[in-house]
Design an enzyme around this catalytic site. Structure first.
Site, short mmCIF file in Angstrom:
data_model
loop_
_atom_site.label_atom_id
_atom_site.label_comp_id
_atom_site.label_asym_id
_atom_site.label_seq_id
_atom_site.Cartn_x
_atom_site.Cartn_y
_atom_site.Cartn_z
N LYS A 214 0.81 -1.21 0.00
CA LYS A 214 0.00 0.00 0.00
C LYS A 214 0.85 1.26 0.00
CE LYS A 214 -3.03 -2.57 3.11
NZ LYS A 214 -1.99 -3.37 3.79
N HIS B 138 -3.51 3.56 0.74
CA HIS B 138 -3.76 3.15 2.12
C HIS B 138 -4.81 4.02 2.82
CE1 HIS B 138 -1.52 0.97 5.64
NE2 HIS B 138 -2.82 0.94 5.79
#
Length: 284
Positions: free
Chosen positions: A78, A110
């Site tokens: 992420k 994220h």
């Protein structure tokens, strides 16, 4: 292992291993080794977990040990909130370098906001749009097989779909019996996006929930197994985290039983809107 066919024609195991707070090469190696032995083939990490390099190094040793190749596993990472915007492409490439991989199976944004900006700052929208454009470019070049987002609300998702060239394949959010995000689940279902849950055990607190314990006793399973099965049986992916080899194995053993519809509904009725992690609803 049950898999989910993502848009983009990529198959992802419905159960993976989370690696939040799994740090230090020795720990990472032991955890991944136990996971491979248990049957895991999917691993979830992130830039902010600060373990990508150790995971990459451990995989170089563990894949041949277990008779596997890179193509046999699924890796998710992420983009860190601090790297939103102009820095996104270089940050994505850094993840590839840290993991020492030619490609990452799934790469997620994220968090919908950029670190350093206030949540209500409208510039958050511009930064995440630039981040998505960078990820689209890397998907088209083959560096990412599929791309997606984490911690997005329905509003964030609608905004993304309004400008994206490549549709997100996955939305990863906090999802458990005390936070049944039906609006997001329905949205993803109608849009052909897979919903994946994190904090399925409510950071460990839900295993002592009386109703969960009662249902677990009925099936002769552990509360953790019931919580994970509750999600998986509804087509929701899970990524439980543990550093304990026995717990890692236990969390994987959820494919030999099914919950009744009544028990699924009973567990879902525990919903109270309780969040154990971050709340993205205030991010502009």
């Amino acid at each position: 292992m049950q898999t989910i066919k993502l848009n983009g024609d990529v198959h992802m195991p419905i159960l993976g291993l989370g690696t939040f707070r799994v740090r230090g090469y020795s720990t990472v190696y032991q955890v991944l080794d136990a996971a491979f032995q248990a049957g895991y083939r999917s691993f979830d990490t992130a830039t902010v977990y600060q373990n990508e390099a150790d995971i990459g190094k451990a995989l170089k040793e563990l894949l041949p040990k277990h008779g596997l190749t890179r193509k046999d596993i699924f890796i998710t990472s992420k983009l860190a909130p601090q790297d939103h915007g102009e820095e996104a492409e270089s940050a994505c490439l850094r993840s590839l370098e840290q993991l020492d991989c030619d490609y990452i199976d799934l790469y997620l944004i994220h968090w919908p906001g950029k670190q350093g900006l206030k949540s209500e700052d409208p510039d958050n929208k511009l930064h995440r749009q630039k981040s998505w454009q960078a990820m689209e470019k890397l998907k088209e070049s083959g560096k990412f097989r599929v791309i997606g987002v984490s911690n997005y609300t329905v509003e964030h998702m609608n905004e993304l779909l309004s400008h994206c060239r490549i549709k997100p394949s996955v939305l990863q959010v906090e999802y458990h019996p005390l936070l049944v995000q039906t609006d997001l689940l329905n949205f993803c279902s109608s849009a052909g996006i897979h919903l994946q849950a994190y904090s399925s055990l409510g950071v460990g607190k839900l295993v002592s929930e009386p109703q969960i314990i009662k249902v677990a006793g009925k099936y002769r399973k552990t509360p953790s197994q019931v919580l994970l099965k509750w999600a998986v049986q509804q087509g929701i992916g899970v990524i439980p985290k543990s550093c304990n080899p026995e717990r890692i194995k236990e969390n994987f053993m959820i494919f030999d039983f099914s919950l009744s519809e009544e028990d699924i509904n009973t567990i879902s009725s525990l919903h109270s809107g309780t969040r154990y992690c971050w709340d993205p609803t205030h991010v502009a």
